[in-house]
Design a protein around this motif. Structure first.
Motif, mmCIF file in Angstrom:
data_model
loop_
_atom_site.group_PDB
_atom_site.id
_atom_site.type_symbol
_atom_site.label_atom_id
_atom_site.label_comp_id
_atom_site.label_asym_id
_atom_site.label_seq_id
_atom_site.Cartn_x
_atom_site.Cartn_y
_atom_site.Cartn_z
ATOM 1 N N TYR A 88 46.708 -10.943 50.684
ATOM 2 C CA TYR A 88 47.417 -11.310 49.368
ATOM 3 C C TYR A 88 47.437 -10.191 48.080
ATOM 4 O O TYR A 88 48.593 -10.067 47.573
ATOM 5 N N ARG A 89 46.328 -9.495 48.004
ATOM 6 C CA ARG A 89 46.475 -8.820 46.715
ATOM 7 C C ARG A 89 47.144 -7.495 46.987
ATOM 8 O O ARG A 89 47.676 -6.898 46.253
ATOM 9 N N PHE A 90 46.807 -6.916 48.073
ATOM 10 C CA PHE A 90 46.930 -5.354 48.521
ATOM 11 C C PHE A 90 47.907 -5.226 49.841
ATOM 12 O O PHE A 90 48.487 -4.110 49.909
ATOM 13 N N GLY A 91 48.376 -6.189 50.323
ATOM 14 C CA GLY A 91 49.027 -6.198 51.517
ATOM 15 C C GLY A 91 48.329 -5.295 52.649
ATOM 16 O O GLY A 91 48.771 -4.789 53.553
ATOM 17 N N VAL A 92 46.988 -5.570 52.580
ATOM 18 C CA VAL A 92 46.072 -4.782 53.551
ATOM 19 C C VAL A 92 45.593 -6.198 54.563
ATOM 20 O O VAL A 92 45.017 -7.100 54.403
ATOM 21 N N SER A 93 45.680 -5.672 56.012
ATOM 22 C CA SER A 93 45.372 -6.344 57.187
ATOM 23 C C SER A 93 43.915 -6.065 57.485
ATOM 24 O O SER A 93 43.730 -4.788 58.075
ATOM 25 N N LEU A 94 42.921 -7.038 57.374
ATOM 26 C CA LEU A 94 41.590 -6.617 57.900
ATOM 27 C C LEU A 94 41.114 -7.637 59.025
ATOM 28 O O LEU A 94 41.374 -8.806 58.980
ATOM 29 N N ASP A 95 40.351 -7.229 60.095
ATOM 30 C CA ASP A 95 39.733 -8.351 61.014
ATOM 31 C C ASP A 95 38.439 -8.695 60.286
ATOM 32 O O ASP A 95 37.529 -7.951 60.056
ATOM 33 N N PRO A 96 38.434 -10.009 60.097
ATOM 34 C CA PRO A 96 37.339 -10.501 59.356
ATOM 35 C C PRO A 96 35.800 -10.372 60.144
ATOM 36 O O PRO A 96 34.672 -10.358 59.518
ATOM 37 N N ASP A 97 36.035 -10.382 61.395
ATOM 38 C CA ASP A 97 34.855 -10.222 62.435
ATOM 39 C C ASP A 97 34.286 -8.871 62.483
ATOM 40 O O ASP A 97 33.068 -8.390 62.581
ATOM 41 N N ALA A 98 35.298 -7.561 62.567
ATOM 42 C CA ALA A 98 34.995 -6.332 62.765
ATOM 43 C C ALA A 98 35.221 -5.290 61.633
ATOM 44 O O ALA A 98 34.362 -4.350 61.666
ATOM 45 N N GLU A 99 35.866 -5.771 60.728
ATOM 46 C CA GLU A 99 36.354 -4.724 59.550
ATOM 47 C C GLU A 99 35.937 -5.306 58.184
ATOM 48 O O GLU A 99 36.313 -4.566 57.383
ATOM 49 N N LEU A 100 35.011 -6.274 58.204
ATOM 50 C CA LEU A 100 34.524 -6.674 56.764
ATOM 51 C C LEU A 100 33.080 -7.153 56.879
ATOM 52 O O LEU A 100 32.723 -7.790 57.944
ATOM 53 N N VAL A 101 32.288 -6.896 55.936
ATOM 54 C CA VAL A 101 30.775 -7.385 55.824
ATOM 55 C C VAL A 101 30.584 -8.034 54.565
ATOM 56 O O VAL A 101 30.973 -7.258 53.598
ATOM 57 N N THR A 102 30.009 -8.854 54.449
ATOM 58 C CA THR A 102 29.705 -9.740 53.122
ATOM 59 C C THR A 102 28.332 -8.815 52.735
ATOM 60 O O THR A 102 27.575 -8.710 53.239
ATOM 61 N N LEU A 103 28.378 -8.950 51.265
ATOM 62 C CA LEU A 103 27.378 -8.049 50.588
ATOM 63 C C LEU A 103 26.915 -8.804 49.277
ATOM 64 O O LEU A 103 27.353 -9.581 48.846
ATOM 65 N N MET A 104 25.453 -8.538 48.942
ATOM 66 C CA MET A 104 24.942 -9.099 47.889
ATOM 67 C C MET A 104 25.277 -8.205 46.770
ATOM 68 O O MET A 104 24.510 -7.557 45.933
ATOM 69 N N GLY A 105 26.634 -8.193 46.277
ATOM 70 C CA GLY A 105 27.167 -7.371 45.352
ATOM 71 C C GLY A 105 27.633 -6.227 46.041
ATOM 72 O O GLY A 105 26.882 -5.720 46.982
ATOM 73 N N SER A 106 28.513 -5.444 45.324
ATOM 74 C CA SER A 106 28.773 -4.136 45.903
ATOM 75 C C SER A 106 27.802 -3.025 45.938
ATOM 76 O O SER A 106 27.602 -2.304 46.551
ATOM 77 N N GLN A 107 26.717 -3.298 44.741
ATOM 78 C CA GLN A 107 25.714 -2.326 44.676
ATOM 79 C C GLN A 107 24.843 -2.308 45.849
ATOM 80 O O GLN A 107 24.151 -1.359 46.321
ATOM 81 N N ASP A 108 24.540 -3.412 46.615
ATOM 82 C CA ASP A 108 23.844 -3.738 47.775
ATOM 83 C C ASP A 108 24.275 -2.575 48.784
ATOM 84 O O ASP A 108 23.685 -2.084 49.381
ATOM 85 N N GLY A 109 25.795 -2.764 49.067
ATOM 86 C CA GLY A 109 26.382 -1.990 50.132
ATOM 87 C C GLY A 109 26.177 -0.658 49.563
ATOM 88 O O GLY A 109 26.016 0.472 50.654
ATOM 89 N N LEU A 110 26.613 -0.067 48.325
ATOM 90 C CA LEU A 110 26.431 1.262 48.031
ATOM 91 C C LEU A 110 25.166 1.800 48.224
ATOM 92 O O LEU A 110 25.078 2.943 48.573
#
Length: 402
Positions: A88-110
């Motif tokens: 919706y926001r960027f026109g970007v298509s991501l596979d929610p199973d293989a191309e996305l992971v939930t984080l405890m805030g972005s700092q967690d992932g960084l």
């Protein structure tokens, strides 16, 4: 006598400037001395999430099943919703199973990404100034940083051609952050295309921190570099609900992009934690749904209004600075102050004395790297009346030092 053992790793001293801990001590001391502190230091939103988000959180927290382990890479429902929002926001298509992971805030992932992607002795390209966890994460992983100076004369963008080919060849990844914290600078797709060209040429992963995507001013819409065709083969992007949706205390965000890199972080996190509290993920779904409904103003509208009032007031008080382009921060060169017996006017000295004498907390630029010396970061995290009071106090402090 045997010397007492110290249970403290040397790497803790490599996590960056201790100025944030010092700033907290300065604030406590000022408050203890009776000062009414106006805290423009840490970038924590001063407003709550919307009623719909709080309602979703409350209702989910009452469910008996909400207290089981949520799963380290997030519920399918949240990941699907995050992928919908990216489209919706960027026109970007991501596979929610293989191309996305939930984080405890972005700092967690960084904080964990370098450990998931690199081996000790690898190198990575980092911005200077930069958010402290960028360098801290490399220290934890034993990865060597190569700093890219960000300066006003280049629009606070890294000089990509000024980085020699040998450095590009050795780098595992390059970190970008636009809209930028602390600089409030922005970048367009032309810049990302130039970075992507370098990444393809030298097989470097682009790590883009887009935590402030909804907080740009003057009509600018920050793009996702993943919107460039083929970018997903060389890039990952962090997103956060903390600032855009006033959910900083909830600790929820996500990483999207290249499936190998996303998968590596997901695998590491599977060994570290059990994921984000289920009611928080439900609140995140509500926030993204509201954003896609188009019924709510973006967070940037509030901070643009605050920017205009505070910077205008500071200019009237004699401290001239450029208008920030985005985020919830202003990045300001120190005002001209008279030399005295207190030593040079460093960013640390200015911030400490401003807090002691005027009761206004700002962050010294040195907290963000060597290139930050001579600047302070001011957070727009108070209502306008308090911001105007802060400007008056700052003006009085500056005049007393001239």
């Amino acid at each position: 006598m045997v010397a007492a053992r110290k249970w403290r790793a040397d790497r803790l001293g490599q996590l960056g400037s201790p100025i944030f801990a010092e700033l907290a001590e300065w604030k406590r001391a000022a408050a203890f001395a009776g000062s009414d502190v106006i805290d423009l230091g840490i970038g924590s939103p001063d407003r709550p999430p919307t009623p719909a988000v709080r309602q979703a959180l409350s209702e989910a927290a009452l469910q008996a099943g909400a207290y089981r382990y949520p799963g380290s890479h997030g519920t399918e429902a949240f990941r699907v919703k995050a992928a919908e929002w990216m489209a919706y926001r960027f026109g970007v298509s991501l596979d929610p199973d293989a191309e996305l992971v939930t984080l405890m805030g972005s700092q967690d992932g960084l904080a964990h990404l370098a450990m998931a992607l690199c081996n000790p002795g690898d190198t990575a390209l980092l911005p200077d100034p930069g958010y402290p966890i960028y360098a801290g994460s490399l220290a934890l992983a034993g990865v060597e940083p190569v700093l890219m100076p960000l300066r006003a004369e280049n629009g606070y963008l890294p000089d990509l051609d000024g980085i020699c080919d040998d450095v590009w060849e050795r780098a595992a990844f390059i970190v970008l952050n636009y809209p930028n914290n602390p600089l409030s600078a922005v970048a367009d797709l032309d810049f990302y295309e130039r970075v992507l060209h370098k990444a393809k040429q030298h097989q470097v992963l682009i790590v883009h921190d887009l935590a402030y995507s909804e907080m740009a001013f003057d009509g600018f819409e920050p793009p996702s570099l993943l919107a460039i065709p083929g970018a997903i083969d060389y890039a990952v992007e962090f997103h956060s609900l903390s600032k855009s949706f006033n959910m900083a205390g909830c600790r929820i965000g996500f990483l999207g992009g290249n499936r190998d890199a996303v998968g590596a972080l997901r695998e590491l996190k599977g060994h570290i934690d059990y994921g984000v509290f289920l009611p928080v993920q439900e609140a995140g779904i509500a926030a993204l749904d509201e954003a896609m409904s188009g019924t709510l103003p973006k967070a940037g509208e509030l901070y643009e209004q605050r920017r205009n009032r505070l910077i205008g007031a500071l200019r009237q008080e004699g401290w001239s600075m450029a208008l920030p382009n985005a985020t919830m921060f202003a990045w300001a060169a120190l005002p001209e102050l008279a030399a005295d017996g207190g030593g040079a006017w460093t960013s640390r000295r200015f911030a400490q004395e401003l807090l002691q004498q005027a009761g206004v907390a700002v962050v010294p630029g040195e907290a963000f790297g060597r290139e930050g010396e001579g600047f302070v970061r001011i957070a727009l995290v108070e209502e306008e009346a308090r911001l105007l009071e802060a400007a008056q106090r700052i003006g009085a402090f500056i005049r007393s030092r001239r």
